[in-house]
Design a protein around this motif. Structure first.
Motif, PDB file in Angstrom:
ATOM      1  N   GLY A  91      -8.660  10.659  20.513  1.00 50.60           N
ATOM      2  CA  GLY A  91      -7.831  10.697  21.733  1.00 50.60           C
ATOM      3  C   GLY A  91      -6.297  11.251  21.509  1.00 50.60           C
ATOM      4  O   GLY A  91      -5.622  10.988  22.381  1.00 50.60           O
ATOM      5  N   GLY A  92      -6.043  11.795  20.596  1.00 52.87           N
ATOM      6  CA  GLY A  92      -4.764  12.163  19.945  1.00 52.87           C
ATOM      7  C   GLY A  92      -4.779  13.171  18.673  1.00 52.87           C
ATOM      8  O   GLY A  92      -6.093  13.375  18.192  1.00 52.87           O
ATOM      9  N   GLY A  93      -3.939  13.537  18.214  1.00 56.42           N
ATOM     10  CA  GLY A  93      -3.653  14.459  17.044  1.00 56.42           C
ATOM     11  C   GLY A  93      -4.282  13.613  15.805  1.00 56.42           C
ATOM     12  O   GLY A  93      -3.835  12.528  15.435  1.00 56.42           O
ATOM     13  N   VAL A  94      -4.816  14.471  14.996  1.00 59.86           N
ATOM     14  CA  VAL A  94      -5.319  13.988  13.780  1.00 59.86           C
ATOM     15  C   VAL A  94      -4.887  14.897  12.450  1.00 59.86           C
ATOM     16  O   VAL A  94      -5.114  16.325  12.816  1.00 59.86           O
ATOM     17  N   GLN A  95      -4.475  14.309  11.480  1.00 64.70           N
ATOM     18  CA  GLN A  95      -4.071  15.126  10.197  1.00 64.70           C
ATOM     19  C   GLN A  95      -4.906  14.755   9.133  1.00 64.70           C
ATOM     20  O   GLN A  95      -5.241  13.531   9.101  1.00 64.70           O
ATOM     21  N   PHE A  96      -4.938  15.762   8.030  1.00 64.55           N
ATOM     22  CA  PHE A  96      -5.763  15.389   6.971  1.00 64.55           C
ATOM     23  C   PHE A  96      -4.859  14.733   5.849  1.00 64.55           C
ATOM     24  O   PHE A  96      -3.678  15.134   5.802  1.00 64.55           O
ATOM     25  N   PRO A  97      -5.069  13.870   5.045  1.00 67.04           N
ATOM     26  CA  PRO A  97      -6.387  13.120   5.107  1.00 67.04           C
ATOM     27  C   PRO A  97      -6.504  12.082   6.380  1.00 67.04           C
ATOM     28  O   PRO A  97      -5.515  11.469   6.535  1.00 67.04           O
ATOM     29  N   ALA A  98      -7.578  12.111   7.036  1.00 67.09           N
ATOM     30  CA  ALA A  98      -7.710  11.271   8.149  1.00 67.09           C
ATOM     31  C   ALA A  98      -8.839   9.964   7.758  1.00 67.09           C
ATOM     32  O   ALA A  98      -9.947  10.346   7.067  1.00 67.09           O
ATOM     33  N   VAL A  99      -8.409   8.889   7.670  1.00 71.53           N
ATOM     34  CA  VAL A  99      -9.302   7.526   7.179  1.00 71.53           C
ATOM     35  C   VAL A  99      -9.817   6.941   8.592  1.00 71.53           C
ATOM     36  O   VAL A  99      -9.074   6.469   9.166  1.00 71.53           O
ATOM     37  N   PHE A 100     -11.011   6.808   8.771  1.00 73.08           N
ATOM     38  CA  PHE A 100     -11.484   5.990   9.716  1.00 73.08           C
ATOM     39  C   PHE A 100     -12.206   4.825   9.290  1.00 73.08           C
ATOM     40  O   PHE A 100     -13.064   4.827   8.338  1.00 73.08           O
ATOM     41  N   VAL A 101     -11.757   3.812  10.000  1.00 70.43           N
ATOM     42  CA  VAL A 101     -12.298   2.352   9.378  1.00 70.43           C
ATOM     43  C   VAL A 101     -12.825   1.633  10.570  1.00 70.43           C
ATOM     44  O   VAL A 101     -12.278   1.496  11.730  1.00 70.43           O
ATOM     45  N   GLY A 102     -14.095   1.173  10.445  1.00 71.22           N
ATOM     46  CA  GLY A 102     -15.166   0.680  11.759  1.00 71.22           C
ATOM     47  C   GLY A 102     -15.008   1.729  12.894  1.00 71.22           C
ATOM     48  O   GLY A 102     -15.063   1.138  14.101  1.00 71.22           O
ATOM     49  N   GLY A 103     -15.089   2.972  12.639  1.00 69.97           N
ATOM     50  CA  GLY A 103     -15.220   3.798  13.824  1.00 69.97           C
ATOM     51  C   GLY A 103     -13.920   4.310  14.609  1.00 69.97           C
ATOM     52  O   GLY A 103     -14.090   5.053  15.561  1.00 69.97           O
ATOM     53  N   LYS A 104     -12.789   3.645  14.009  1.00 72.51           N
ATOM     54  CA  LYS A 104     -11.466   4.232  14.580  1.00 72.51           C
ATOM     55  C   LYS A 104     -10.559   4.411  13.671  1.00 72.51           C
ATOM     56  O   LYS A 104     -10.624   4.277  12.236  1.00 72.51           O
ATOM     57  N   LEU A 105      -9.778   5.575  13.888  1.00 81.03           N
ATOM     58  CA  LEU A 105      -8.805   6.226  13.174  1.00 81.03           C
ATOM     59  C   LEU A 105      -7.863   5.147  12.658  1.00 81.03           C
ATOM     60  O   LEU A 105      -7.005   4.368  13.184  1.00 81.03           O
ATOM     61  N   PHE A 106      -7.839   5.046  11.273  1.00 84.26           N
ATOM     62  CA  PHE A 106      -6.885   4.012  10.533  1.00 84.26           C
ATOM     63  C   PHE A 106      -5.706   4.407  10.294  1.00 84.26           C
ATOM     64  O   PHE A 106      -4.503   4.182  10.318  1.00 84.26           O
ATOM     65  N   GLY A 107      -5.598   5.716   9.779  1.00 78.94           N
ATOM     66  CA  GLY A 107      -4.378   6.573   9.573  1.00 78.94           C
ATOM     67  C   GLY A 107      -4.532   7.495   8.162  1.00 78.94           C
ATOM     68  O   GLY A 107      -5.744   7.850   7.967  1.00 78.94           O
ATOM     69  N   GLY A 108      -3.692   7.896   7.603  1.00 80.16           N
ATOM     70  CA  GLY A 108      -3.668   8.653   6.487  1.00 80.16           C
ATOM     71  C   GLY A 108      -3.178   7.928   5.253  1.00 80.16           C
ATOM     72  O   GLY A 108      -3.384   6.802   5.240  1.00 80.16           O
ATOM     73  N   LEU A 109      -2.756   8.811   4.101  1.00 80.80           N
ATOM     74  CA  LEU A 109      -2.458   8.071   2.793  1.00 80.80           C
ATOM     75  C   LEU A 109      -1.443   7.182   2.987  1.00 80.80           C
ATOM     76  O   LEU A 109      -1.314   6.056   2.538  1.00 80.80           O
ATOM     77  N   ASP A 110      -0.442   7.471   3.819  1.00 82.48           N
ATOM     78  CA  ASP A 110       0.837   6.495   3.970  1.00 82.48           C
ATOM     79  C   ASP A 110       0.315   5.184   4.692  1.00 82.48           C
ATOM     80  O   ASP A 110       0.822   4.051   4.231  1.00 82.48           O
ATOM     81  N   ARG A 111      -0.498   5.265   5.618  1.00 81.21           N
ATOM     82  CA  ARG A 111      -1.009   3.873   6.127  1.00 81.21           C
ATOM     83  C   ARG A 111      -1.728   3.303   5.452  1.00 81.21           C
ATOM     84  O   ARG A 111      -1.843   2.106   5.042  1.00 81.21           O
ATOM     85  N   VAL A 112      -2.605   3.701   4.568  1.00 81.40           N
ATOM     86  CA  VAL A 112      -3.622   3.120   3.664  1.00 81.40           C
ATOM     87  C   VAL A 112      -2.772   2.520   2.363  1.00 81.40           C
ATOM     88  O   VAL A 112      -2.960   1.168   2.165  1.00 81.40           O
TER      89      VAL A 112
END
Length: 133
Positions: A91-112
């Motif tokens: 439902g919004g912008g996504v950038q690589f790398p994109a990590v999905f956890v449990g079917g939802k966008l979790f974030g990228g490297l910084d969030r992980v």
């Protein structure tokens, strides 16, 4: 997992054009799956550019925690199409790398990395069913 040059082991997925209804399909080991289906069916999946060092870091961190994430390396020619479908899912912008956890966008490297450092990542992965300990 398929062995690759350099001795590393990694699942490679290749985007193969558009499927029915504008849905993009990935081919992994000869089996077609939509991007949406991959996100829903995997507790953790990492989407990134082929050979991206940030994708490699995310993957190694998750492997070190005991998670075996699905990894989708996207060729440059198909990048825009995959990002578009991931944006539709999210439902919004996504950038690589994109990590999905449990079917939802979790974030990228910084969030992980930040959630790992604060100790919040393992409980999130357990809740998503990616860790059983």
């Amino acid at each position: 997992m398929a062995a690759t040059a350099g001795g590393r082991s990694r699942l490679h997925n290749f985007l193969e054009g558009a499927g029915n209804g504008g849905e993009h399909r990935l081919v992994a080991n000869g089996c077609e799956s939509s991007v949406t289906k991959l996100v829903v069916e995997n507790a953790v999946i990492v989407f990134g550019r082929r050979g991206c060092c940030m994708c490699h870091v995310v993957n190694r961190l998750l492997l070190g925690l005991g998670v075996n994430p699905a990894v989708c390396e996207v060729d440059e020619a198909k990048e825009e199409a995959v990002l578009h479908e991931l944006s539709v899912i999210n439902g919004g912008g996504v950038q690589f790398p994109a990590v999905f956890v449990g079917g939802k966008l979790f974030g990228g490297l910084d969030r992980v990395m930040s959630t790992h450092i604060t100790g919040e990542l393992v409980p999130i992965l357990k809740e998503a069913g990616a860790l059983w300990l």
